[in-house]
Enzyme design. Structure first.
Site, PDB file in Angstrom:
ATOM      1  N   TYR A 113     -10.552 -24.490 -13.901  1.00  0.00           N
ATOM      2  CA  TYR A 113     -11.247 -23.814 -15.225  1.00  0.00           C
ATOM      3  C   TYR A 113     -11.030 -24.628 -16.314  1.00  0.00           C
ATOM      4  CZ  TYR A 113     -12.443 -19.533 -13.177  1.00  0.00           C
ATOM      5  OH  TYR A 113     -13.060 -18.474 -12.247  1.00  0.00           O
ATOM      6  N   GLU A 164      -4.464 -12.378  12.905  1.00  0.00           N
ATOM      7  CA  GLU A 164      -5.801 -13.239  12.219  1.00  0.00           C
ATOM      8  C   GLU A 164      -6.401 -12.551  11.496  1.00  0.00           C
ATOM      9  OE1 GLU A 164      -9.801 -14.875  14.505  1.00  0.00           O
ATOM     10  OE2 GLU A 164      -8.460 -14.150  15.744  1.00  0.00           O
ATOM     11  N   ASP A 221      -7.690 -13.367  18.310  1.00  0.00           N
ATOM     12  CA  ASP A 221      -9.006 -12.826  19.053  1.00  0.00           C
ATOM     13  C   ASP A 221      -8.692 -13.817  20.389  1.00  0.00           C
ATOM     14  OD1 ASP A 221     -10.042 -10.949  17.459  1.00  0.00           O
ATOM     15  OD2 ASP A 221     -11.577 -12.216  16.705  1.00  0.00           O
TER      16      ASP A 221
END
Length: 364
Positions: free
Chosen positions: A138, A191, A244
């Site tokens: 910024y 996950e 997964d």
């Protein structure tokens, strides 16, 4: 992150205590870990001297009428990576480099941005103040374009100077006081946020407490990895990964455990090799009789990712991982992969947790 203060049967914790004892014994046999659990931080004077050396090289090039350039380690080549089971993926000592040239249209902007951020880092270190990556972005958001540009440049600078990022006075949002969770018996890394929320809905934390549950919402950012590393270094409790049953889930678990190629130069501060793969395993798809309509077909991209994962050094040295990963390779379109939010898969998670530790040794 979720923490719960109550727990299940004592036998479960007895097994976890035995597993923790084996982890501590392994640490002692290996000579333990560096104080603070990572590479020692460079002093301010060392960082300032390193930056001054880089700037001096630029001035020398200009004085010789040569176009200055930054020389940075190549963080995208497996040729620069070595693997050690006790640490993970590390950048080799004599690595190949790439040039960020000031006289090339392709790289001149990046050269200028590195110089600008180096200047800001120098001022931070010199004044003993800290800023976040977001703060730096910024300061001139139009020039930088997006946050990812700043993130990559800071990593390049850390690699170029060969100092940990914290030594550059770039702050990260990792809690410094985590003593309130010292009674936790294990840490579960999940996950995906959807799975994390479902486990909360299933009252997992209360049933299995005292425990800690964390999610990186997919590929973990640096702060999540630093938090997992800090929890391990502070408490040395068993850490398990729930991902997964597909190539991407396996890779995400490996990032927590062994690190990534891009951040290999700071492996000692990020990796937790003690992490154990809880599941969901590819073999669970058949064992749990997960319905076909909950399976997602493996895409061509998934197959390419799987081929890549199978070639990784941490897979080639672990027979169990290779066997499970190769189960994915043999799956056809009709069977595919399973995700953790399938109802039957969640039931499997709950039953597996109760016997997680005894099986963890074989699931490195």
């Amino acid at each position: 992150m979720a923490f719960a203060p109550m727990g299940p049967e004592a036998s479960f914790f007895a097994v976890l205590d035995q597993h923790r004892a084996s982890l501590l014994a392994a640490l002692r046999r290996g000579g333990g870990e560096p104080a603070g659990g990572g590479t020692p931080q460079a002093s301010s004077s060392e960082v300032l001297a390193s930056i001054e050396s880089v700037i001096q090289d630029i001035i020398t090039s200009v004085a010789r009428n040569e176009a200055p350039a930054f020389t940075i380690g190549n963080r995208s080549s497996w040729e620069n990576i070595k693997f050690e089971d006790s640490v993970g993926l590390q950048m080799v000592t004599h690595f190949t480099t790439r040039k960020i040239k000031s006289d090339s249209l392709k790289s001149v902007k990046k050269f200028a941005l590195i110089l600008k951020i180096l200047s800001k880092i120098y001022k931070l270190v010199q004044s003993n103040t800290y800023a976040t990556k977001r703060d730096i972005y910024y300061t001139d958001s139009q020039l930088f374009g997006n946050q990812t540009v700043v993130d990559n440049i800071i990593n390049d600078i850390s690699c170029m100077l060969k100092v940990p990022r914290m030594s550059l006075h770039i702050a990260v949002a990792v809690p410094s006081n985590i003593q309130g969770i010292r009674n936790a018996k294990f840490l579960l890394i999940v996950e995906k946020d959807a799975t994390f929320q479902r486990l909360l809905d299933d009252n997992f934390c209360n049933r299995m407490s005292p425990c800690i549950m964390i999610t990186g919402k997919g590929v973990p950012d640096l702060n999540t990895r630093l938090l997992v590393k800090k929890l391990w270094d502070t408490f040395h409790i068993p850490v398990f990964a729930l991902v997964d049953a597909d190539p991407h889930g396996i890779e995400i678990m490996c990032i927590y455990k062994y690190g990534s190629m891009a951040m290999s130069f700071e492996a000692h501060n990020l990796t937790v090799p003690a992490i154990r793969w809880l599941g969901l395993l590819p073999s669970d798809i058949k064992r749990l009789n997960i319905p076909r309509d909950t399976l997602i077909p493996l895409t061509k991209r998934d197959q390419m990712k799987l081929d890549s994962v199978l070639k990784r050094p941490y897979v080639t040295c672990q027979p169990f991982w290779r066997k499970e990963s190769q189960r994915e390779r043999g799956r056809n379109i009709g069977r595919g992969r399973s995700r953790l939010h399938a109802p039957r898969a969640r039931c499997g998670i709950r039953s597996r947790i109760s016997r997680i530790a005894p099986r963890a040794k074989g699931r490195r």
